[in-house]
Design a protein around this motif. Structure first.
Motif, PDB file in Angstrom:
ATOM      1  N   TRP A   4       0.839  -1.213   0.000  1.00 59.13           N
ATOM      2  CA  TRP A   4       0.000   0.000   0.000  1.00 59.13           C
ATOM      3  C   TRP A   4       0.863   1.248   0.000  1.00 59.13           C
ATOM      4  N   ALA A   5       1.909   1.244   0.802  1.00 59.19           N
ATOM      5  CA  ALA A   5       2.838   2.382   0.824  1.00 59.19           C
ATOM      6  C   ALA A   5       3.495   2.530  -0.543  1.00 59.19           C
ATOM      7  N   LEU A   6       3.815   1.390  -1.149  1.00 61.43           N
ATOM      8  CA  LEU A   6       4.435   1.407  -2.470  1.00 61.43           C
ATOM      9  C   LEU A   6       3.479   1.976  -3.519  1.00 61.43           C
ATOM     10  N   ALA A   7       2.214   1.546  -3.449  1.00 58.02           N
ATOM     11  CA  ALA A   7       1.199   2.053  -4.386  1.00 58.02           C
ATOM     12  C   ALA A   7       1.075   3.573  -4.263  1.00 58.02           C
ATOM     13  N   GLU A   8       1.102   4.059  -3.039  1.00 64.57           N
ATOM     14  CA  GLU A   8       1.046   5.513  -2.811  1.00 64.57           C
ATOM     15  C   GLU A   8       2.240   6.204  -3.446  1.00 64.57           C
ATOM     16  N   ALA A   9       3.408   5.614  -3.260  1.00 60.79           N
ATOM     17  CA  ALA A   9       4.638   6.190  -3.814  1.00 60.79           C
ATOM     18  C   ALA A   9       4.598   6.176  -5.342  1.00 60.79           C
ATOM     19  N   VAL A  10       4.093   5.088  -5.915  1.00 56.99           N
ATOM     20  CA  VAL A  10       3.999   4.972  -7.371  1.00 56.99           C
ATOM     21  C   VAL A  10       3.076   6.057  -7.922  1.00 56.99           C
ATOM     22  N   ILE A  11       1.927   6.227  -7.287  1.00 57.27           N
ATOM     23  CA  ILE A  11       0.975   7.237  -7.750  1.00 57.27           C
ATOM     24  C   ILE A  11       1.556   8.641  -7.588  1.00 57.27           C
ATOM     25  N   ALA A  12       2.230   8.872  -6.470  1.00 58.11           N
ATOM     26  CA  ALA A  12       2.853  10.183  -6.248  1.00 58.11           C
ATOM     27  C   ALA A  12       3.894  10.478  -7.327  1.00 58.11           C
ATOM     28  N   ALA A  13       4.725   9.481  -7.621  1.00 55.51           N
ATOM     29  CA  ALA A  13       5.776   9.667  -8.624  1.00 55.51           C
ATOM     30  C   ALA A  13       5.171   9.846 -10.018  1.00 55.51           C
ATOM     31  N   ALA A  14       4.159   9.041 -10.337  1.00 57.27           N
ATOM     32  CA  ALA A  14       3.514   9.139 -11.652  1.00 57.27           C
ATOM     33  C   ALA A  14       2.788  10.481 -11.792  1.00 57.27           C
ATOM     34  N   SER A  15       2.191  10.963 -10.714  1.00 57.80           N
ATOM     35  CA  SER A  15       1.514  12.266 -10.735  1.00 57.80           C
ATOM     36  C   SER A  15       2.503  13.382 -11.020  1.00 57.80           C
ATOM     37  N   GLU A  16       3.667  13.266 -10.389  1.00 55.01           N
ATOM     38  CA  GLU A  16       4.720  14.256 -10.562  1.00 55.01           C
ATOM     39  C   GLU A  16       5.190  14.283 -12.024  1.00 55.01           C
ATOM     40  N   ILE A  17       5.370  13.092 -12.600  1.00 56.36           N
ATOM     41  CA  ILE A  17       5.784  13.011 -14.012  1.00 56.36           C
ATOM     42  C   ILE A  17       4.682  13.596 -14.906  1.00 56.36           C
ATOM     43  N   ALA A  18       3.435  13.228 -14.607  1.00 53.56           N
ATOM     44  CA  ALA A  18       2.303  13.728 -15.398  1.00 53.56           C
ATOM     45  C   ALA A  18       2.230  15.253 -15.348  1.00 53.56           C
ATOM     46  N   ARG A  19       2.519  15.798 -14.169  1.00 51.78           N
ATOM     47  CA  ARG A  19       2.484  17.251 -14.009  1.00 51.78           C
ATOM     48  C   ARG A  19       3.580  17.907 -14.863  1.00 51.78           C
ATOM     49  N   LYS A  20       4.779  17.347 -14.789  1.00 48.83           N
ATOM     50  CA  LYS A  20       5.906  17.884 -15.561  1.00 48.83           C
ATOM     51  C   LYS A  20       5.676  17.781 -17.059  1.00 48.83           C
ATOM     52  N   GLU A  21       5.055  16.663 -17.470  1.00 50.14           N
ATOM     53  CA  GLU A  21       4.810  16.432 -18.901  1.00 50.14           C
ATOM     54  C   GLU A  21       3.570  17.173 -19.392  1.00 50.14           C
ATOM     55  N   GLY A  22       2.826  17.758 -18.482  1.00 53.64           N
ATOM     56  CA  GLY A  22       1.613  18.463 -18.847  1.00 53.64           C
ATOM     57  C   GLY A  22       0.490  17.530 -19.288  1.00 53.64           C
ATOM     58  N   LEU A  23       0.390  16.375 -18.672  1.00 51.80           N
ATOM     59  CA  LEU A  23      -0.660  15.421 -19.018  1.00 51.80           C
ATOM     60  C   LEU A  23      -1.930  15.738 -18.228  1.00 51.80           C
ATOM     61  N   LYS A  24      -3.041  15.814 -18.950  1.00 52.54           N
ATOM     62  CA  LYS A  24      -4.286  16.061 -18.228  1.00 52.54           C
ATOM     63  C   LYS A  24      -4.911  14.747 -17.755  1.00 52.54           C
ATOM     64  N   GLU A  25      -4.501  13.676 -18.418  1.00 54.59           N
ATOM     65  CA  GLU A  25      -5.019  12.376 -18.029  1.00 54.59           C
ATOM     66  C   GLU A  25      -3.939  11.315 -18.255  1.00 54.59           C
ATOM     67  N   VAL A  26      -3.764  10.436 -17.307  1.00 54.76           N
ATOM     68  CA  VAL A  26      -2.762   9.393 -17.445  1.00 54.76           C
ATOM     69  C   VAL A  26      -3.433   8.113 -17.926  1.00 54.76           C
ATOM     70  N   ARG A  27      -2.902   7.547 -19.017  1.00 55.80           N
ATOM     71  CA  ARG A  27      -3.517   6.347 -19.599  1.00 55.80           C
ATOM     72  C   ARG A  27      -2.785   5.068 -19.223  1.00 55.80           C
ATOM     73  N   GLU A  28      -1.474   5.156 -19.131  1.00 60.38           N
ATOM     74  CA  GLU A  28      -0.724   3.943 -18.864  1.00 60.38           C
ATOM     75  C   GLU A  28       0.500   4.215 -18.012  1.00 60.38           C
ATOM     76  N   VAL A  29       0.681   3.407 -17.003  1.00 63.26           N
ATOM     77  CA  VAL A  29       1.866   3.498 -16.165  1.00 63.26           C
ATOM     78  C   VAL A  29       2.522   2.123 -16.133  1.00 63.26           C
ATOM     79  N   GLU A  30       3.781   2.092 -16.541  1.00 59.65           N
ATOM     80  CA  GLU A  30       4.525   0.840 -16.499  1.00 59.65           C
ATOM     81  C   GLU A  30       5.434   0.826 -15.277  1.00 59.65           C
ATOM     82  N   ILE A  31       5.243  -0.172 -14.470  1.00 54.99           N
ATOM     83  CA  ILE A  31       6.000  -0.280 -13.225  1.00 54.99           C
ATOM     84  C   ILE A  31       6.895  -1.514 -13.303  1.00 54.99           C
ATOM     85  N   LYS A  32       8.123  -1.337 -12.914  1.00 53.17           N
ATOM     86  CA  LYS A  32       9.037  -2.483 -12.846  1.00 53.17           C
ATOM     87  C   LYS A  32       9.347  -2.762 -11.389  1.00 53.17           C
TER      88      LYS A  32
END
Ligand SMILES: [Zn+2]
Length: 136
Positions: A4-32
């Protein structure tokens, strides 16, 4: 629990990337996920589906396990860690303390326990794709 903590971190990191990239909607996140990390992928997926904010409403989270690659410090031999060779209690011990791996794993070529982990630890985002904010 840490999924759960990891999921939160993933979403936080993906949100940050989306913000920087100017994405209004995120369609796909690839996690390794590194193999040595031993994450319960089902729980992680469930946690992601429960925690995702509005921007991630239609997001597909794809989770891939990255093989653990080890390199012997003595002879330079590289090999992939094979979990099935360890007994259950050893695998469990490694789950809790990755450093303990050094006690159990030895170079298959020269038998040295002195190796480094090239990859297979940690969790990272491979890519974040989405729909860009239209200009103007
Ligand atoms: Zn070696």
């Amino acid at each position: 629990m840490h999924e759960w903590a990891l999921a939160e971190a993933v979403i936080a990191a993906a949100s940050e990337i989306a913000r920087k990239e100017g994405l209004k909607e995120v369609r796909e996140v690839e996690i390794k996920v590194g193999e040595l990390q031993q994450i319960e992928l089902d729980i992680l997926e469930f946690a992601l589906s429960q925690l995702k904010p509005a921007k991630f409403k239609h997001t597909k989270f794809s989770i891939e396990v990255a093989k653990a690659e080890l390199k012997c410090r003595v002879c330079g031999h590289k090999w992939f860690f094979k979990k099935e060779k360890l007994d259950e209690s050893t695998a469990e011990a490694i789950h809790f303390i990755p450093e303990i791996a050094h006690t159990y794993i030895k170079c298959p070529k020269c038998g040295s326990p002195d190796f480094e982990i090239l990859q297979g630890r940690g969790v990272w985002l491979e890519s974040v794709k989405g729909v860009k904010q239209s200009n103007g």
